[in-house]
Design an enzyme around this catalytic site. Structure first.
Site, PDB file in Angstrom:
ATOM      1  N   SER A   1      50.302   0.125  74.661  1.00 59.41           N
ATOM      2  CA  SER A   1      50.888  -0.765  75.654  1.00 59.41           C
ATOM      3  C   SER A   1      51.773  -1.820  74.983  1.00 59.41           C
ATOM      4  CB  SER A   1      49.769  -1.389  76.496  1.00 59.41           C
ATOM      5  OG  SER A   1      50.266  -1.977  77.664  1.00 59.41           O
TER       6      SER A   1
ATOM      7  N   ASP B   1      50.215   6.956  84.782  1.00 58.03           N
ATOM      8  CA  ASP B   1      50.119   5.571  84.320  1.00 58.03           C
ATOM      9  C   ASP B   1      50.712   4.661  85.390  1.00 58.03           C
ATOM     10  OD1 ASP B   1      50.424   3.080  83.011  1.00 58.03           O
ATOM     11  OD2 ASP B   1      50.666   4.063  81.072  1.00 58.03           O
TER      12      ASP B   1
ATOM     13  N   HIS C   1      46.644   4.498  82.328  1.00 57.95           N
ATOM     14  CA  HIS C   1      47.202   3.665  81.262  1.00 57.95           C
ATOM     15  C   HIS C   1      46.258   3.542  80.074  1.00 57.95           C
ATOM     16  CE1 HIS C   1      49.830   0.673  79.525  1.00 57.95           C
ATOM     17  NE2 HIS C   1      48.847  -0.205  79.467  1.00 57.95           N
TER      18      HIS C   1
END
Length: 276
Positions: free
Chosen positions: A97, A227, A256
């Site tokens: 991320s 995601d 995610h």
């Protein structure tokens, strides 16, 4: 475990496990978490003889809760400080991320001489926010709402994210884990609200396009196509095409937070890549 102090006086907490002469994997956590989010991967690889390193970026986890410097350039410089302090060479850098953006900016800003490979997992590059040049991006109003929710009730916000879109627990067939949700909450609440508030701008508005184009080392991009936080088509798919030597692994139906929800698959893919 220890601390390194950056040039601007910020104490950065890090973990350094495994044999000093082992092949190094450096893990970079997502917003608003800490190096603890990588414990599953770190235990897996240290038990296979690797040296594993991870840090808490400024304002997160156990690092200094300073009020300023919450941008990708400072994040990258913190990585460089840990690398220099530990004398790390030829590491594979793995970012999830926001941590993926940190990896990309670190390589672009500090060079590839101490980096062997890079892995971007559910990562924010090239650019999250919608602009004229990035019309498929996420509207700024979404990130403004994140900041508003954080400012209004951080504790509730940090429950709602993992209980909902982060791990895909809002999908009809999901089986939510309260332990996973509360571990995410714990990590988020360890950090500083100002750092996390500013970090929303850092991860959503930083454009990594030119950074990606400059990277020549092998890059593995791993992304779930369900995601809901960092959309697959706006990020993973594009990042893999922008780097010079990229490989895309698409996890069908995955959310995610795949280092947690798909840990065995992620670990296997990382092991294959680091040994390739």
């Amino acid at each position: 475990m220890g601390y390194v102090t950056t040039n601007d006086g910020v104490d950065i907490f890090y973990k350094d496990w495994g044999p000093e002469n082992g092949k190094v994997i450096f893990f970079h956590h997502g917003w608003p978490l800490s190096s603890d989010d990588w414990d599953t991967q770190m235990l897996f690889f240290v038990n296979k003889g690797f040296r594993v390193v991870a840090h808490d970026r400024r304002g997160h986890g156990r690092s200094s809760q300073v009020w300023n410097g919450h941008d990708m350039d400072h994040y990258a410089d913190e990585v460089a400080a840990v690398v220099q302090h530990l004398g790390i060479q030829s590491a594979m850098h793995v970012g999830h991320s926001t941590g993926g953006g940190e990896v990309v900016r670190y390589i672009a800003r500090h060079g590839e001489d101490k980096v062997s490979k890079a892995v971007l997992i559910s990562a924010v590059p090239p650019l999250m926010i919608k602009t004229e040049d990035n019309p498929q991006g996420t509207p700024k109003s979404v990130f403004d709402d994140f900041q508003a929710q954080l400012a209004a009730n951080q504790a509730q916000f940090y429950y709602d994210i993992p209980a909902g879109p982060f791990y895909g627990y809002n999908r009809p067939a999901a089986s939510p884990s309260e332990a996973v949700i509360w571990n995410w909450w714990r990590q988020g609440m360890m950090g500083g609200a100002k750092a996390h508030y500013d970090g929303i701008v850092a991860f959503s508005q930083t454009d990594f396009t030119e950074d990606l184009k400059s990277i020549s080392i092998p890059v593995l991009v791993i992304h779930g196509d369900d995601d809901q936080v960092v959309p697959y088509h706006d990020s993973g798919l594009l990042s893999a095409s922008l780097v010079r030597n990229g490989t895309l692994n698409t996890y069908k139906g995955a959310p995610h937070g795949i280092p947690t929800t798909h840990a065995d698959q992620v670990n296997a893919d990382l092991l294959a890549f680091v040994n390739s």
